[in-house]
Structures are given as C-alpha cells and as structure tokens.
Design a protein around this motif. Structure first.
Motif, short mmCIF file in Angstrom:
data_model
loop_
_atom_site.label_atom_id
_atom_site.label_comp_id
_atom_site.label_asym_id
_atom_site.label_seq_id
_atom_site.Cartn_x
_atom_site.Cartn_y
_atom_site.Cartn_z
N TRP A 357 46.41 32.33 -52.80
CA TRP A 357 47.62 33.08 -53.11
C TRP A 357 48.83 32.14 -53.10
O TRP A 357 48.84 31.12 -52.39
CB TRP A 357 47.88 34.15 -52.06
N SER A 358 49.90 32.55 -53.80
CA SER A 358 51.16 31.80 -53.71
C SER A 358 51.84 32.16 -52.39
O SER A 358 51.55 33.22 -51.78
CB SER A 358 52.09 32.19 -54.86
N GLU A 359 52.75 31.30 -51.95
CA GLU A 359 53.47 31.58 -50.70
C GLU A 359 54.32 32.85 -50.82
O GLU A 359 54.44 33.62 -49.87
CB GLU A 359 54.34 30.38 -50.33
N GLU A 360 54.86 33.08 -52.01
CA GLU A 360 55.68 34.28 -52.24
C GLU A 360 54.82 35.52 -52.02
O GLU A 360 55.25 36.50 -51.41
CB GLU A 360 56.25 34.33 -53.68
N LYS A 361 53.58 35.47 -52.52
CA LYS A 361 52.70 36.64 -52.36
C LYS A 361 52.39 36.85 -50.87
O LYS A 361 52.45 37.97 -50.37
CB LYS A 361 51.41 36.45 -53.18
N VAL A 362 52.04 35.75 -50.18
CA VAL A 362 51.73 35.86 -48.74
C VAL A 362 52.90 36.51 -48.00
O VAL A 362 52.74 37.49 -47.26
CB VAL A 362 51.41 34.47 -48.15
N ASN A 363 54.11 35.99 -48.24
CA ASN A 363 55.28 36.50 -47.50
C ASN A 363 55.60 37.94 -47.87
O ASN A 363 55.99 38.74 -47.02
CB ASN A 363 56.50 35.61 -47.75
N GLY A 364 55.41 38.26 -49.15
CA GLY A 364 55.71 39.62 -49.62
C GLY A 364 54.73 40.64 -49.03
O GLY A 364 55.13 41.71 -48.56
N VAL A 365 53.42 40.28 -49.04
CA VAL A 365 52.43 41.24 -48.51
C VAL A 365 52.60 41.34 -46.98
O VAL A 365 52.45 42.42 -46.39
CB VAL A 365 50.99 40.86 -48.91
N LEU A 366 52.96 40.21 -46.34
CA LEU A 366 53.22 40.26 -44.89
C LEU A 366 54.34 41.26 -44.59
O LEU A 366 54.25 42.07 -43.67
CB LEU A 366 53.60 38.86 -44.36
N LYS A 367 55.40 41.22 -45.39
CA LYS A 367 56.52 42.15 -45.16
C LYS A 367 56.05 43.60 -45.28
O LYS A 367 56.42 44.46 -44.47
CB LYS A 367 57.65 41.86 -46.16
N THR A 368 55.20 43.85 -46.28
CA THR A 368 54.67 45.22 -46.46
C THR A 368 53.88 45.64 -45.22
O THR A 368 54.04 46.76 -44.70
CB THR A 368 53.73 45.25 -47.70
N TYR A 369 53.03 44.75 -44.70
CA TYR A 369 52.23 45.08 -43.50
C TYR A 369 53.13 45.32 -42.28
O TYR A 369 52.91 46.25 -41.50
CB TYR A 369 51.24 43.95 -43.18
N MET A 370 54.16 44.45 -42.10
CA MET A 370 55.02 44.59 -40.92
C MET A 370 55.82 45.89 -41.00
O MET A 370 56.02 46.57 -39.99
CB MET A 370 55.96 43.38 -40.77
N THR A 371 56.28 46.24 -42.19
CA THR A 371 57.08 47.46 -42.35
C THR A 371 56.20 48.68 -42.07
O THR A 371 56.60 49.61 -41.37
CB THR A 371 57.64 47.53 -43.80
N LYS A 372 54.99 48.66 -42.63
CA LYS A 372 54.06 49.76 -42.40
C LYS A 372 53.71 49.86 -40.91
O LYS A 372 53.70 50.95 -40.33
CB LYS A 372 52.78 49.51 -43.24
N GLY A 373 53.48 48.71 -40.29
CA GLY A 373 53.16 48.69 -38.85
C GLY A 373 54.29 49.31 -38.04
O GLY A 373 54.04 50.13 -37.15
N TYR A 374 55.52 48.96 -38.36
CA TYR A 374 56.67 49.49 -37.62
C TYR A 374 56.74 51.01 -37.78
O TYR A 374 56.90 51.75 -36.79
CB TYR A 374 57.96 48.83 -38.10
N ASN A 375 56.57 51.49 -39.01
CA ASN A 375 56.64 52.93 -39.24
C ASN A 375 55.49 53.66 -38.54
O ASN A 375 55.68 54.74 -37.98
CB ASN A 375 56.63 53.24 -40.75
N ASP A 376 54.29 53.05 -38.56
CA ASP A 376 53.14 53.67 -37.88
C ASP A 376 53.38 53.76 -36.36
O ASP A 376 53.05 54.76 -35.72
CB ASP A 376 51.85 52.86 -38.14
N VAL A 377 53.96 52.68 -35.79
CA VAL A 377 54.24 52.68 -34.35
C VAL A 377 55.24 53.79 -34.02
O VAL A 377 55.06 54.58 -33.08
CB VAL A 377 54.78 51.30 -33.89
N LYS A 378 56.28 53.89 -34.84
CA LYS A 378 57.33 54.91 -34.57
C LYS A 378 56.77 56.33 -34.69
O LYS A 378 57.15 57.23 -33.94
CB LYS A 378 58.50 54.71 -35.53
#
Ligand SMILES: NC(=O)C1=CN([C@@H]2O[C@H](COP(=O)(O)OP(=O)(O)OC[C@H]3O[C@@H](n4cnc5c(N)ncnc54)[C@H](O)[C@@H]3O)[C@@H](O)[C@H]2O)C=CC1
Ligand SMILES: O=C(O)CCC(=O)C(=O)O
Length: 411
Positions: A357-378
């Motif tokens: 993967w490109s670094e942009e893809k890695v960072n973008g998908v990471l952001k999606t996971y972290m945002t989803k994780g935060y919402n799931d925790v809340k």
C-alpha cells in the motif's frame, strides 16, 4: 499496584458490567499459553551472559495472537502477562482479526552491543520459533526493540520454517514492512486525541502537551502533534526531562536525540527534575514510556485536564479513581495506542497479499479505524453508563466473549 492485578481488575469490572457468566469470565482471563525460556549468549568479550525471555499468548478466539516484544530490565512474568491480556482487548477494540500476546526479555538493551542484541534475539527466536507463526502468533516491536530486531527474528525463523515475512510486523520496509508503521502508534495517538478534544470543543492546535518518553511512540506523537499546531511544553526520557513554556522545537529535538541518544542537554529548553514531568502544568499529558507511572502517590498532583495513554497501563486503577474525582479525562491505552497494532494488521495483510500500500492509504485507513474505534468506545460508555476506560474494556471483552462462545468448548 502490580500490572497484572490492575489489568485483571479492569477486566473483571468490565465482565460485571457486561453480565458475563462467571465461568466464561474465568476462561477469558487465563492465558492460552505462557512460555519462559533461558537465553544464554557469548558477550563480545567472550564471557557468557544469561537472560530470561517470555512470550505469553493470552487469547486466540478472534484470530492469531499478536503483540510486541519488549527488551527492558523490568520485564517480568506478571508484567508480560498483563501486557498480553491488554493486547487481547486492544485488538478487539481496534476490530482487527487477532487475539493477544506479548513477549519480552529481562535485559538492558542500552548495555548490549548491536552484535550482542542480535545474538540474544536469535537465541530467543530459536527457543520460541515453533510457537509463533503467520497464523498462530505474530510478534512486533515494543519498548527497547525496533525494526532491526524484527528483521533478526524473521531471518532466524526462516532457517526453521522458510522465508515468511508475515511472521513479524514492524519490519524494515526493505523486508516487507509497511510504510507508515514506524509512525503508526504516534499517528493513532494524534487521531485519538483529536477525536477526544473535539468532543470538548477543543482541537490539537492551542493545547499545551507534556510527553513522558521520547522513543518510537513519544517522538512520533510529538512530531505529529507539533505539525498539528499543538505546543509541547515538556518532554522526558530515560536521560532526563526538559521544559520550555513557549513550546519546544520538536524538529531540532528529534535531530538532537538521534545524535546524542537522549534529550539531556538539549539547548532549546530548561532541564527539570525527571520525577516532576507528570505533574507539569499542561492541558494534555501523554505518558509514552513505562507502565504504572501514574498511581495513588502522584495522581492528586496531576495538573493536566486530559491524559492520553500512549504507553500501556500507565495509570493504575487507584489513580483512575482519584483522577476521575478531579474531573481528569483519561483516554485508555487499549484504544489510544491501538494505531500501532492496526497498522501491523495492514502490514500482515500486505505481506499475505504480496501487495504494497502507499503511505497515504495506510494513514487514511488508520484514521478510519481510529475514528470508528472512538465512536464504538463512546457507544459502550452510553450503554453501560461508564467512563472511557470501561467503555473500551466492555467493547473489547464483549467482542472476545462473543467469539469465544461462538467457537464453543466441546472437545
Ligand atoms: N512501539 C509501538 O508500536 C507501541 C508501543 N506501545 C507502548 O508505548 C510505550 C513506549 O514504547 P516505544 O516508544 O515503542 O519504546 P521505545 O523503546 O522506542 O522508547 C521508550 C522511551 O521511553 C523512555 N523511558 C524509559 N524509561 C523511562 C523513564 N523511567 N522515564 C522517562 N522515560 C523513560 C526511553 O528513554 C525512550 O525514550 C510502551 O509502554 C509500549 O508498550 C504501545 C503500542 C504500540
Ligand atoms: O504492532 C503490534 O503487533 C503490537 C504492538 C504492541 O505491542 C502494542 O500495541 O502494545
């Protein structure tokens, strides 16, 4: 409080909130397998040195066990056990298809030469190679280890089982490591912090940060927070602590640390007592070094409004209670530092697919996971009327419990 007692206490509280059956609770708590091995190496001067290595494989209900390997003088069985258990809940919070494990060797990597570290890593790998693997247990770096350590494990493992880059993550990019893995835990800390601050009508820019630890996690978190407009007013590492209320020049500090191997003596800030770093005046405190550093002895003196747990188990449960009464908001480790294992998962997927993967893809998908994780925790905080730590624990424990029940126990 002992790390294992603290982690198990948090787990039991989550199990109660979820109303888990007591037998299921017991089965989730007991580690799948605990490995303890003797590692003896010849030192550069010809004398022998013996170390004890551990790998605790805590749970595999949701997939191969996953977790870092730590080289530190304080590595002990209870600590590794606690860290392995935290990995089980963390991978479930991140919703990556893994269980949890952790390893370590009781040694001071700063006192070993590169060739001694290589010999030690190879001997450790020889002792555990049959118990790790792409679909069983996949190690990664943690405190005191780095991509080079993973390269040695990969090479030693290959002698027994053939070349298989997905057996470790956090490897050098030249050996199939993922772009973005080096910065991933710090980047995940940035995304997690931004999401939390947003809920309080704040942003990274304009906040004053203090960071304990300036290794992989602390230094990347510092650089990315700095790029995001946050002001880093104090930093510490094993060599000492520094403060500059106007903001430390992080780019210069990173260069300085590379050169001098520590922050001590950095000319752009004043030296302070290393013990006072956690009680420095700031808005956001980021412990990014050892566990158990925030406890009943110092919790009352903490001046930050937010604590982001970049390290594993930096706050013990007694400190949680004191800080909660003071109104300090804690973003727990099993969510806050999950960016590392999330990008480790991306690395494993890339290795298995033989596609980078490109670094942009890695960072973008990471952001999606972290945002989803935060919402799931809340969401879990709302359901169980609890704080963020219990929100994260109930989320992780519930996912593992469901997988365990679905798989069943019949022999
Ligand atoms: N590397 C990773 O991807 C992940 C690491 N973590 C956790 O983050 C923490 C830091 O790990 P890394 O940055 O990888 O380790 P590292 O070995 O790269 O850096 C550790 C840093 O802590 C400092 N340190 C050690 N003892 C200290 C003390 N007594 N006081 C102040 N500073 C001290 C060291 O000088 C160094 O700056 C650990 O708790 C680790 O388990 C969590 C998730 C992923
Ligand atoms: O990247 C990984 O597989 C694990 C990182 C780790 O040890 C942790 O999250 O504490």
């Amino acid at each position: 409080m002992n790390a294992l007692a603290a982690t198990s206490r948090n787990f039991r509280q989550a199990a109660r909130l979820l109303g888990l059956d007591s037998k299921l609770e017991k089965s989730l708590l007991i580690p799948f397998r605990e490995i303890k091995v003797e590692c003896t190496i010849p030192k550069d001067d010809g004398t022998l040195a013996s170390f004890v290595g551990f790998r605790v494989q805590h749970d595999n209900a949701r997939g191969p066990m996953k977790g870092g390997i730590r080289y530190h003088p304080e590595v002990d069985p209870d600590e590794v056990n606690a860290l392995a258990q935290l990995m089980t809940w963390k991978t479930a919070v991140a919703n990556v298809p893994y269980g949890g494990a952790k390893g370590g060797i009781g040694c001071d990597p700063g006192k070993l030469s590169i060739s001694e570290l290589e010999r030690l890593t190879r001997v450790f790998t020889q002792k555990i190679h049959d118990l790790i693997g792409v679909h069983t247990d996949v190690p990664a770096p943690d405190m005191g280890t780095n991509p080079q350590t993973m390269a040695w494990i990969l090479d030693e493992y290959a002698k027994f089982h053939g070349y298989s880059p997905a057996v470790v993550t956090g490897k050098p990019v030249d050996l199939g490591g993922s772009l973005g893995r080096d910065a991933a835990t710090g980047r995940g800390v940035l995304f997690a912090t931004a999401a939390l601050l947003q809920d309080y009508g704040k942003s990274i820019s304009g906040q004053r940060f203090v960071i304990q630890g300036f290794g992989n996690v602390g230094s990347w978190a510092a650089q990315l927070i700095n790029e995001g407009g946050g002001k880093i007013v104090a930093v510490s590492d094993i060599s000492g602590a520094i403060r500059n209320p106007n903001g430390i020049d992080i780019t210069s500090l990173v260069k300085y640390v590379k050169d001098k191997r520590g922050i001590k003596g950095f000319p752009g800030a004043d030296p302070i007592d290393a013990n006072s770093i956690l009680i420095e005046d700031c808005d956001v405190l980021i412990p990014a070094a050892l566990g158990g550093v925030i406890n009943k002895e110092n919790a009352n003196e903490i001046r930050a409004k937010f604590i982001i747990e970049a390290a594993n188990h930096p706050c013990d449960p007694e400190a949680d209670e004191i800080l909660s009464k003071k109104g300090v908001v804690i973003l727990p480790d099993i969510f806050a530092n999950s960016g590392g294992v999330t990008v480790s998962y991306f690395e494993w997927v890339q290795n298995i697919q033989c596609f980078m993967w490109s670094e942009e893809k890695v960072n973008g998908v990471l952001k999606t996971y972290m945002t989803k994780g935060y919402n799931d925790v809340k969401e879990m905080c709302k359901t169980h009327n609890c704080d963020l730590r219990m929100g994260a624990f109930t989320l992780g424990v519930n996912r593992v419990a469901r997988a365990t029940v679905l798989r069943g126990w019949e022999a």
